[in-house]
Design a protein around this motif. Structure first.
Motif, PDB file in Angstrom:
ATOM      1  N   ALA A  38      21.651  13.695 -42.775  1.00  0.00           N
ATOM      2  CA  ALA A  38      20.605  12.760 -42.892  1.00  0.00           C
ATOM      3  C   ALA A  38      20.988  11.393 -43.734  1.00  0.00           C
ATOM      4  O   ALA A  38      20.281  10.449 -43.304  1.00  0.00           O
ATOM      5  N   ILE A  39      21.735  11.567 -44.584  1.00  0.00           N
ATOM      6  CA  ILE A  39      22.051  10.440 -45.493  1.00  0.00           C
ATOM      7  C   ILE A  39      22.782   9.477 -44.577  1.00  0.00           C
ATOM      8  O   ILE A  39      22.364   8.179 -44.672  1.00  0.00           O
ATOM      9  N   ARG A  40      23.687   9.840 -43.746  1.00  0.00           N
ATOM     10  CA  ARG A  40      24.545   8.873 -42.917  1.00  0.00           C
ATOM     11  C   ARG A  40      23.571   8.197 -41.876  1.00  0.00           C
ATOM     12  O   ARG A  40      23.547   7.040 -41.666  1.00  0.00           O
ATOM     13  N   ALA A  41      22.931   9.161 -41.197  1.00  0.00           N
ATOM     14  CA  ALA A  41      21.623   8.599 -40.316  1.00  0.00           C
ATOM     15  C   ALA A  41      20.915   7.748 -40.716  1.00  0.00           C
ATOM     16  O   ALA A  41      20.501   6.488 -40.228  1.00  0.00           O
ATOM     17  N   PHE A  42      20.249   7.965 -42.267  1.00  0.00           N
ATOM     18  CA  PHE A  42      19.299   7.198 -42.674  1.00  0.00           C
ATOM     19  C   PHE A  42      19.977   5.798 -43.037  1.00  0.00           C
ATOM     20  O   PHE A  42      19.529   4.544 -42.897  1.00  0.00           O
ATOM     21  N   ALA A  43      21.288   5.794 -43.750  1.00  0.00           N
ATOM     22  CA  ALA A  43      22.061   4.560 -43.850  1.00  0.00           C
ATOM     23  C   ALA A  43      22.255   3.721 -42.803  1.00  0.00           C
ATOM     24  O   ALA A  43      22.289   2.367 -42.800  1.00  0.00           O
ATOM     25  N   ARG A  44      22.546   4.331 -41.622  1.00  0.00           N
ATOM     26  CA  ARG A  44      22.711   3.419 -40.386  1.00  0.00           C
ATOM     27  C   ARG A  44      21.260   2.711 -39.975  1.00  0.00           C
ATOM     28  O   ARG A  44      21.294   1.866 -39.587  1.00  0.00           O
ATOM     29  N   GLN A  45      20.443   3.674 -39.797  1.00  0.00           N
ATOM     30  CA  GLN A  45      18.852   3.140 -39.374  1.00  0.00           C
ATOM     31  C   GLN A  45      18.511   2.145 -40.168  1.00  0.00           C
ATOM     32  O   GLN A  45      17.864   1.010 -39.457  1.00  0.00           O
ATOM     33  N   TYR A  46      18.621   2.221 -41.443  1.00  0.00           N
ATOM     34  CA  TYR A  46      18.016   1.254 -42.336  1.00  0.00           C
ATOM     35  C   TYR A  46      18.999   0.043 -42.940  1.00  0.00           C
ATOM     36  O   TYR A  46      18.563  -0.820 -43.665  1.00  0.00           O
ATOM     37  N   GLN A  47      20.321   0.285 -42.386  1.00  0.00           N
ATOM     38  CA  GLN A  47      21.361  -0.795 -42.789  1.00  0.00           C
ATOM     39  C   GLN A  47      21.323  -0.820 -44.277  1.00  0.00           C
ATOM     40  O   GLN A  47      21.397  -2.023 -45.081  1.00  0.00           O
TER      41      GLN A  47
END
Length: 285
Positions: A38-47
């Motif tokens: 979830a952290i990695r997906a969130f970081a990618r999604q919101y840059q």
């Protein structure tokens, strides 16, 4: 989704229950793999600029830990000067100006009551006619709140309320948004007089926590006002608290005590520690 359709949808949501559920999930023990994904997906999604985080992504056990991550030491220098006001957060200016007739600007064509925001008629008199600024924190931003000036914390207030989103459609469409949502208020005495730092909760912002006292919002507690017999000294840039998801911070100042910098216009990005104002020139010594 158009603003009206978005607000109609949000109105139907069980916002408080949803916020508590999501907040609990972000802190759930024993699911490190899911949290890391979830952290990695969130970081990618919101840059998210993960290079600024105090720790590498893999060091965070839960999504909640990552969301309230600290920054690397020294990465946000704090503008010096005891009467220089700095941004308390990373975020974007929503509005800035002066209260007029006891009201603040929420959005173009929409204002709201200072007394309702502060939940205190007496305190509102101190800030009437003074400068204010509203700063929105997006999901990608750093979510700890810091002191905009040095001085003394004289107390704090907890005001229960709704958990409407605080994004652009809600700011434009929900009457009195910041005065009806849940919030925590830190009361300060500084070199430029009284300052109120208002942290406004929102949907999915399950909790606002203070760094200097025991308060975590959205726990079903009644309104509280705490006044310190011995005010607590704080330096400019010291931590005041944190959001456990994105939201909004409002700063209020006494009349004639602070002049906000001209660059504080809607949509201007800010970084923690940047100068945003100071003592009016005629009062500077």
């Amino acid at each position: 989704m158009k603003d009206a359709a978005f607000l109609s949808f949000v109105k139907l949501l069980p916002k408080r229950q949803l916020s508590r559920f999501v907040g609990g999930a972000t802190r759930l023990d024993g699911a490190r793999g899911a949290h890391q994904a979830a952290i990695r997906a969130f970081a990618r999604q919101y840059q998210v600029n993960v290079e600024e985080a105090e720790l590498p992504i893999e060091a965070y056990e839960t999504f909640g830990e990552f969301f309230v991550r600290k920054l690397k030491p020294g990465i946000r220098p704090v503008a010096p000067g005891e009467d220089v006001v700095v941004s308390p957060v990373d975020g974007t200016v929503s509005q800035a100006g002066h209260t007029a007739n006891g009201r603040l600007i929420q959005a173009k064509g929409r204002d709201y009551s200072l007394a309702a925001l502060l939940d205190d008629e007496e305190e509102a008199r101190h800030f009437s006619g003074g400068a204010f600024t509203t700063i929105y924190l997006s999901p990608r931003d750093y979510h700890r709140i810091h002191a905009p000036l040095g001085g003394r914390i004289t107390g704090w207030s907890y005001v229960p309320g709704n958990l409407w989103p605080v994004n652009r459609p809600s700011v434009r469409g929900v009457p009195d948004l910041f005065a009806v949502n849940e919030r925590a208020i830190v009361w300060m005495e500084t070199a430029v007089g009284r300052v109120a730092v208002i942290a406004v909760g929102a949907t999915i912002v399950g909790r606002i926590r203070l760094a200097f006292d025991e308060l975590a919002t959205n726990q079903g507690e009644p309104a509280r006002r705490v006044r310190y017999e011995a005010p607590r000294t704080i330096n400019k840039g010291d931590e005041l608290g944190m959001f456990e998801m994105g939201s909004t911070v409002i700063l209020c100042f006494e009349r004639g005590k602070v002049a906000l910098d001209d660059r504080l216009q809607p949509e201007v990005p800010l970084l923690l520690g940047e100068r945003i104002g100071g003592r009016p020139q005629q009062d500077a010594t």
